[in-house]
Structures are given as structure tokens and as C-alpha cells.
Design a protein around this motif. Structure first.
Motif, PDB file in Angstrom:
ATOM      1  N   GLN A  67     -18.487 137.520  19.659  1.00 34.58           N
ATOM      2  CA  GLN A  67     -17.831 139.135  19.689  1.00 34.58           C
ATOM      3  C   GLN A  67     -19.139 140.216  20.443  1.00 34.58           C
ATOM      4  OE1 GLN A  67     -14.550 141.088  17.135  1.00 34.58           O
ATOM      5  NE2 GLN A  67     -16.054 142.309  17.502  1.00 34.58           N
ATOM      6  N   PRO A  71     -16.759 139.860  24.516  1.00 32.02           N
ATOM      7  CA  PRO A  71     -15.558 141.171  23.474  1.00 32.02           C
ATOM      8  C   PRO A  71     -14.537 140.956  24.826  1.00 32.02           C
ATOM      9  CG  PRO A  71     -17.320 142.691  23.771  1.00 32.02           C
ATOM     10  CD  PRO A  71     -18.089 141.378  24.259  1.00 32.02           C
ATOM     11  N   VAL A  72     -13.364 141.175  24.522  1.00 37.33           N
ATOM     12  CA  VAL A  72     -12.271 141.457  24.817  1.00 37.33           C
ATOM     13  C   VAL A  72     -12.029 143.036  25.179  1.00 37.33           C
ATOM     14  CG1 VAL A  72     -10.003 141.154  25.284  1.00 37.33           C
ATOM     15  CG2 VAL A  72     -11.087 139.004  23.929  1.00 37.33           C
ATOM     16  N   VAL A  73     -12.188 143.269  24.003  1.00 35.50           N
ATOM     17  CA  VAL A  73     -12.338 144.709  23.662  1.00 35.50           C
ATOM     18  C   VAL A  73     -13.709 145.562  22.436  1.00 35.50           C
ATOM     19  CG1 VAL A  73     -10.778 146.823  23.087  1.00 35.50           C
ATOM     20  CG2 VAL A  73      -9.558 145.057  24.116  1.00 35.50           C
ATOM     21  N   ASP A 168      -4.827 145.068  18.059  1.00 40.64           N
ATOM     22  CA  ASP A 168      -6.371 144.902  18.045  1.00 40.64           C
ATOM     23  C   ASP A 168      -7.141 143.478  17.329  1.00 40.64           C
ATOM     24  OD1 ASP A 168      -9.167 145.414  18.208  1.00 40.64           O
ATOM     25  OD2 ASP A 168      -9.536 146.704  16.645  1.00 40.64           O
ATOM     26  N   ASN A 170      -8.422 140.633  15.877  1.00 44.84           N
ATOM     27  CA  ASN A 170      -9.859 139.502  15.662  1.00 44.84           C
ATOM     28  C   ASN A 170      -9.704 139.160  14.323  1.00 44.84           C
ATOM     29  OD1 ASN A 170      -9.037 141.143  12.135  1.00 44.84           O
ATOM     30  ND2 ASN A 170      -7.985 142.817  13.654  1.00 44.84           N
ATOM     31  N   THR A 173      -6.902 138.374  11.820  1.00 44.26           N
ATOM     32  CA  THR A 173      -5.240 138.860  12.080  1.00 44.26           C
ATOM     33  C   THR A 173      -4.429 137.459  11.749  1.00 44.26           C
ATOM     34  OG1 THR A 173      -5.642 140.104  14.411  1.00 44.26           O
ATOM     35  CG2 THR A 173      -3.428 139.293  14.181  1.00 44.26           C
ATOM     36  N   ASN A 220     -11.313 138.120  18.802  1.00 41.89           N
ATOM     37  CA  ASN A 220     -11.694 139.922  20.385  1.00 41.89           C
ATOM     38  C   ASN A 220     -12.864 138.865  20.561  1.00 41.89           C
ATOM     39  OD1 ASN A 220     -12.206 141.106  21.721  1.00 41.89           O
ATOM     40  ND2 ASN A 220     -13.291 142.976  20.420  1.00 41.89           N
ATOM     41  N   ARG A 222     -13.862 137.013  24.397  1.00 39.59           N
ATOM     42  CA  ARG A 222     -13.822 136.482  25.955  1.00 39.59           C
ATOM     43  C   ARG A 222     -14.247 135.083  26.137  1.00 39.59           C
ATOM     44  NH1 ARG A 222     -11.761 139.150  29.938  1.00 39.59           N
ATOM     45  NH2 ARG A 222     -11.644 141.648  29.059  1.00 39.59           N
ATOM     46  N   ARG A 239      -3.855 135.209  23.000  1.00 41.36           N
ATOM     47  CA  ARG A 239      -4.173 136.272  23.152  1.00 41.36           C
ATOM     48  C   ARG A 239      -2.777 136.488  24.218  1.00 41.36           C
ATOM     49  NH1 ARG A 239      -7.137 140.646  22.273  1.00 41.36           N
ATOM     50  NH2 ARG A 239      -6.706 142.319  23.513  1.00 41.36           N
ATOM     51  N   TRP A 274      -6.572 138.952  30.209  1.00 43.69           N
ATOM     52  CA  TRP A 274      -6.610 138.944  28.725  1.00 43.69           C
ATOM     53  C   TRP A 274      -5.322 140.515  28.513  1.00 43.69           C
ATOM     54  CZ3 TRP A 274      -9.538 136.193  26.420  1.00 43.69           C
ATOM     55  CH2 TRP A 274     -10.580 135.274  26.778  1.00 43.69           C
TER      56      TRP A 274
END
Length: 314
Positions: A67, A71-73, A168, A170, A173, A220, A222, A239, A274
């Protein structure tokens, strides 16, 4: 490297060393674990307890570093969403301590008394590796099928939508699963290992896989795993499954393998997108309050949400 960061890394390595200790315990210690942790004996095999701490530490280390790099976000690792989902994880473990043992015994009793004829003849005499592969394939297919059903049937979706509500994604989740949703899923998938007659070692290995791998693809990060995406569920493909837009609905239902989606035409074709995640319901109680009290209040609202949603539709 600053002193604080060096101290954090040293503490993390020390924690990893502590997690390694249970895995080095001799087999003779397993009965002792049963005696020391009798409350866990109904839902966590002592053999699994040996390897789970190290498995979790390795997974957390992998995802933490991934991450940081992909990271995606962008955002803190210990986000509010992750803390909320960690509370879901703790709550889920508590519910397992209280009820899962009785539920598991009920499922086994139901199978033994009424469905034992489904046990595949001759499988018990197969090589353990072949038996395990068959069990995993069947268990994963039933996971895929139960997931599809929980999306298609409005009653089941009301509870499963809690899992999809996270905006969000993670590491934890996968623990955001309503108890009713988990019971429906476990009832269907538990039969797979019973049908194929797998023994305790195979069950332990499957339990470790189904505990750890979903945490990786909910994280999270990518990553789409390159050519492995044709075999495995990836953080990218899952995702998409969590995408909030309608065009992402009803696709990528796989749990471990992506082959079922590819075989039955439910695999989304794009692997470089994404999307934003969540559910398009403004009434869902998204986590906004921090602190123990705030997180607990939000958890309570999220647990009640499916019942209120069904009441609004009635």
C-alpha cells in the motif's frame, strides 16, 4: 531513517518474532492449547492457532508495504475505515466464540443425518493432495454460487450490502459481513469439504487460505497480479466487484479463483480500472465518528441497517 521510524520497524520485527513462537510449538502442546483456551475449541482448531499469528503478521507486512508503494487511494494505513472494519473483525470473532461452535455442530449434524448420501464414493481413498484439490475446487465453486445468490435474491442482498457499503476498501473489509449473511454463506460452503471427506490437515489449510487471501484482495493496493488474474481473484478484480456504479454490479463473484466467473460469463472484461466503491444508498450509516464510542455507535447502526432497509421496501 529517523529514530521514531527505526523504533517502529524494530517493534514490528519483534512482534513478528513473537508470532513465530506458536508455529514452533511441538505437536504435544496442542492438547494443552485446548485446555488453556477451551472457549476457542468450538470454532478455532488448536492446530490453526499455531499458524494464524504468523500468517496475519506476514500478510499485514505485505499489504502495508504494497500500500505504501501502490495505493489505489492515498491516505494513512490506519484510516477511519480500517478502524471501523477492525471493530467488525473483533465483533465477528466475539460472535464466533458465542455462536459459531453451535452453528457448525448443527450444520454437521444436518449433513450427517440427512445429506450423508451426497458424500462422493471412493474419495476417502484418494491421495490426500488430490482430495484437497477437489475439496478446494468444490468449496470455491460453492462460494462463487452462494455469492451470486446473495446478490440476486433481494432478501439476502439486504444483508450482503453491508459488506459492499465500504467506500474505502482496506485489509479488514472482508470482516464487514453481517452475521445473517455469514450464516447463509457458511451453510452452503461447509458442505463442500464434508462431501469430499477431507481430514483435519486439509481443513486447517483451507481455513488459513480463506482467512488470509480475501484480506489481501480487499486491501487498498493497485495490483492485478498480471497473468495470474486469469486464475485468481485480484485486488483489482474485486475492487470492480465493489464498484458503486450500476455497470459494475453482478460481476466478479469469485472467492479464490476467477475461473468460475470466466466460465459462466460474469467476469468484468476490464482489468485496468479502479472504480469508487460503496452502495448507492444515502441512508446507509457510513462511518464518520472516530473514537471507541463513535465506532461502536456506527457498528450498531450498520448491524440494524438491513432490517430497516427491508422494512422500507415492504
Amino acid at each position: 531513517m529517523v529514530a521514531a521510524e527505526r523504533g517502529w520497524h524494530l517493534a514490528w520485527l519483534l512482534l513478528g518474532g513473537l508470532c513465530l513462537i506458536p508455529a514452533t510449538l511441538p505437536l504435544s502442546s496442542l492438547p494443552l492449547l485446548n485446555d488453556v483456551l477451551p472457549a476457542l475449541a468450538h470454532h478455532v482448531l488448536p492446530e490453526k492457532a499455531r499458524y494464524s499469528p504468523l500468517g496475519y503478521w506476514l500478510l499485514l507486512t505485505l499489504v502495508w508495504q504494497a500500500q505504501r508503494r501502490w495505493p489505489v487511494v492515498s491516505g494513512p494505513f490506519l484510516s477511519l475505515a480500517l478502524r471501523q472494519d477492525m471493530l467488525w473483525y473483533v465483533t465477528t470473532m466475539g460472535l464466533r466464540l458465542l455462536f459459531l461452535g453451535a452453528w457448525a455442530h448443527a450444520v454437521v449434524a444436518l449433513y450427517t443425518h440427512y445429506l450423508g448420501f451426497l458424500t462422493l464414493p471412493g474419495v476417502a481413498h484418494w491421495h490426500p493432495a488430490a482430495q484437497f484439490v477437489l475439496g478446494v475446487l468444490l468449496a470455491d465453486f460453492t462460494r462463487w454460487l452462494s455469492h451470486l445468490i446473495r446478490h440476486k435474491v433481494p432478501l439476502f442482498w439486504a444483508f450482503h450490502s453491508v459488506h459492499h457499503s465500504q467506500r474505502d476498501l482496506n485489509l479488514f473489509t472482508d470482516a464487514r459481513v453481517h452475521p445473517v449473511d455469514r450464516m447463509v454463506s457458511s451453510l452452503i460452503t461447509s458442505f463442500a469439504l464434508l462431501i469430499t471427506g477431507n481430514g483435519v490437515p486439509a481443513v486447517i489449510l483451507w481455513m488459513l487460505i480463506e482467512t488470509l487471501y480475501p484480506k489481501f484482495y480487499h486491501a487498498n493496493v493497485r495490483l492485478d497480479l498480471g497473468p495470474l488474474r486469469y486464475l485468481l481473484v485480484t485486488p483489482q478484480s474485486h475492487r470492480v466487484h465493489h464498484g458503486v456504479e450500476h455497470r459494475y454490479h453482478d460481476c466478479n463473484f469469485g472467492f479464490l479463483f476467477s475461473v468460475w466467473d470466466r466460465l459462466f460469463g460474469t467476469q468484468h472484461p476490464e482489468h485496468r480500472i479502479w472504480p469508487a466503491t460503496g452502495i448507492p444508498d444515502a441512508d446507509f450509516p457510513v462511518e464518520r465518528e472516530d473514537g471507541v464510542i463513535g465506532l461502536l455507535k456506527t457498528l450498531g447502526r450498520q448491524l440494524v441497517y438491513p432490517f430497516l432497509s427491508l422494512h422500507r421496501r415492504a
